[in-house]
Write a protein that holds these residues in place. Sequence first.
Motif, PDB file in Angstrom:
ATOM      1  N   HIS A 260       0.857  -1.194   0.000  1.00 42.09           N
ATOM      2  CA  HIS A 260       0.000   0.000   0.000  1.00 42.09           C
ATOM      3  C   HIS A 260       0.890   1.239   0.000  1.00 42.09           C
ATOM      4  O   HIS A 260       2.111   1.145   0.163  1.00 42.09           O
ATOM      5  CB  HIS A 260      -0.952  -0.012   1.199  1.00 42.09           C
ATOM      6  N   ASP A 261       0.275   2.405  -0.177  1.00 42.80           N
ATOM      7  CA  ASP A 261       1.012   3.666  -0.247  1.00 42.80           C
ATOM      8  C   ASP A 261       0.857   4.498   1.007  1.00 42.80           C
ATOM      9  O   ASP A 261       1.210   5.680   1.019  1.00 42.80           O
ATOM     10  CB  ASP A 261       0.549   4.481  -1.465  1.00 42.80           C
ATOM     11  N   LYS A 262       0.344   3.914   2.070  1.00 47.58           N
ATOM     12  CA  LYS A 262       0.137   4.667   3.302  1.00 47.58           C
ATOM     13  C   LYS A 262       1.484   4.965   3.959  1.00 47.58           C
ATOM     14  O   LYS A 262       2.418   4.164   3.876  1.00 47.58           O
ATOM     15  CB  LYS A 262      -0.766   3.879   4.255  1.00 47.58           C
ATOM     16  N   PRO A 263       1.585   6.104   4.636  1.00 49.57           N
ATOM     17  CA  PRO A 263       2.884   6.497   5.194  1.00 49.57           C
ATOM     18  C   PRO A 263       3.311   5.705   6.425  1.00 49.57           C
ATOM     19  O   PRO A 263       4.471   5.735   6.810  1.00 49.57           O
ATOM     20  CB  PRO A 263       2.673   7.970   5.548  1.00 49.57           C
ATOM     21  N   ALA A 264       2.374   5.027   7.062  1.00 47.35           N
ATOM     22  CA  ALA A 264       2.723   4.346   8.316  1.00 47.35           C
ATOM     23  C   ALA A 264       1.903   3.074   8.473  1.00 47.35           C
ATOM     24  O   ALA A 264       0.941   2.825   7.760  1.00 47.35           O
ATOM     25  CB  ALA A 264       2.492   5.269   9.509  1.00 47.35           C
TER      26      ALA A 264
ATOM     27  N   PHE B  41       2.202  -2.818   7.795  1.00 51.03           N
ATOM     28  CA  PHE B  41       3.205  -2.168   6.970  1.00 51.03           C
ATOM     29  C   PHE B  41       3.194  -2.752   5.561  1.00 51.03           C
ATOM     30  O   PHE B  41       2.833  -3.912   5.350  1.00 51.03           O
ATOM     31  CB  PHE B  41       4.587  -2.349   7.590  1.00 51.03           C
ATOM     32  N   SER B  42       3.584  -1.923   4.612  1.00 50.88           N
ATOM     33  CA  SER B  42       3.735  -2.383   3.236  1.00 50.88           C
ATOM     34  C   SER B  42       5.088  -3.055   3.074  1.00 50.88           C
ATOM     35  O   SER B  42       6.123  -2.482   3.420  1.00 50.88           O
ATOM     36  CB  SER B  42       3.629  -1.189   2.275  1.00 50.88           C
ATOM     37  N   VAL B  43       5.072  -4.295   2.571  1.00 51.16           N
ATOM     38  CA  VAL B  43       6.313  -5.052   2.356  1.00 51.16           C
ATOM     39  C   VAL B  43       6.265  -5.596   0.933  1.00 51.16           C
ATOM     40  O   VAL B  43       5.528  -6.543   0.647  1.00 51.16           O
ATOM     41  CB  VAL B  43       6.465  -6.198   3.377  1.00 51.16           C
TER      42      VAL B  43
ATOM     43  N   ASP C 295      -8.298  -3.953  -1.777  1.00 51.77           N
ATOM     44  CA  ASP C 295      -9.517  -3.906  -0.962  1.00 51.77           C
ATOM     45  C   ASP C 295      -9.937  -2.470  -0.690  1.00 51.77           C
ATOM     46  O   ASP C 295      -9.327  -1.518  -1.194  1.00 51.77           O
ATOM     47  CB  ASP C 295      -9.330  -4.700   0.344  1.00 51.77           C
ATOM     48  N   LYS C 296     -10.979  -2.304   0.114  1.00 52.05           N
ATOM     49  CA  LYS C 296     -11.534  -0.970   0.359  1.00 52.05           C
ATOM     50  C   LYS C 296     -10.587  -0.071   1.130  1.00 52.05           C
ATOM     51  O   LYS C 296     -10.752   1.146   1.149  1.00 52.05           O
ATOM     52  CB  LYS C 296     -12.868  -1.090   1.110  1.00 52.05           C
ATOM     53  N   ARG C 297      -9.565  -0.668   1.741  1.00 57.23           N
ATOM     54  CA  ARG C 297      -8.548   0.128   2.439  1.00 57.23           C
ATOM     55  C   ARG C 297      -7.443   0.570   1.484  1.00 57.23           C
ATOM     56  O   ARG C 297      -6.478   1.184   1.912  1.00 57.23           O
ATOM     57  CB  ARG C 297      -7.930  -0.682   3.581  1.00 57.23           C
ATOM     58  N   GLN C 298      -7.571   0.238   0.212  1.00 56.85           N
ATOM     59  CA  GLN C 298      -6.543   0.471  -0.804  1.00 56.85           C
ATOM     60  C   GLN C 298      -5.250  -0.282  -0.453  1.00 56.85           C
ATOM     61  O   GLN C 298      -4.140   0.229  -0.576  1.00 56.85           O
ATOM     62  CB  GLN C 298      -6.266   1.975  -0.969  1.00 56.85           C
ATOM     63  N   VAL C 299      -5.454  -1.517  -0.027  1.00 55.52           N
ATOM     64  CA  VAL C 299      -4.355  -2.416   0.319  1.00 55.52           C
ATOM     65  C   VAL C 299      -4.442  -3.648  -0.581  1.00 55.52           C
ATOM     66  O   VAL C 299      -5.525  -4.197  -0.796  1.00 55.52           O
ATOM     67  CB  VAL C 299      -4.427  -2.834   1.801  1.00 55.52           C
TER      68      VAL C 299
END
Length: 235
Positions: free
Chosen positions: A172-176, A180-182, A206-210
């Motif tokens: 994902h592109d979330k900052p934190a 975590f994005s791996v 998914d709906k969380r953009q993950v």
Amino acid sequence: MDKAFWHQRWEEGRIGFHQDDVHPALPAYWNPVPEKLLASDDLSEAAVKERRVVLVPLCGKSNDMVWLADQGWQVIGVELSERAVTDFFIAQGLSPVHTQVADQLSSYQAGPYLLYCGDMFHLHRQHMVSVTAVYDRASLVALPEAKRHRYAFHLAQMLSPAVEMLLVSLEHDKPAGPPFSVDATEIEWLFGANFEITPLARLEEDKRQVTDVVYRMVRKGLKSVSDRKRKSVGL
């Protein structure tokens, strides 16, 4: 994140990471053939079941463990939160036997489940000698970057050659985080020295953009019974 962070999340019920449904990657891609099952051409049904032992790190109270048990696997889970462990057994209608394994490590056992309560890094190879497969859906991605390297190395130390692992990572592109994005580059950096890595699938965002990304990994080493036989006769 320190241990207090996770204990607080469980005590306050802030466990959005817990899913009631079985993760779709599990029935779709779970098909390890434990090396120990290949060591004999004539195993009884009881012996086969005894050798189907899966490790589920940072297991929480995941219903994925129930699915694995329903497929005939003995489940060894590891979870920091005692609340999560007791909630799991209550949900299954089981009364586990509690044993103090070490100063900061205890176990709860009932039915096909043996759940260790404590820090995963307090587990050692002697606790994992029976493990023939690993399922990681939310363990690696729960750890900050510094601990992810320690986690991958610790798994490699504990697992025998040819043990298969189904890993579900997140991107994902979330900052934190957590989670975590791996990505695939980091997966290779973390595990490539000790595991053969095969990407299997990217699930829909998914709906969380993950996006969930599924890998199959095999612990490197002597990979087959035939390899061991050849070495024993000097081939």
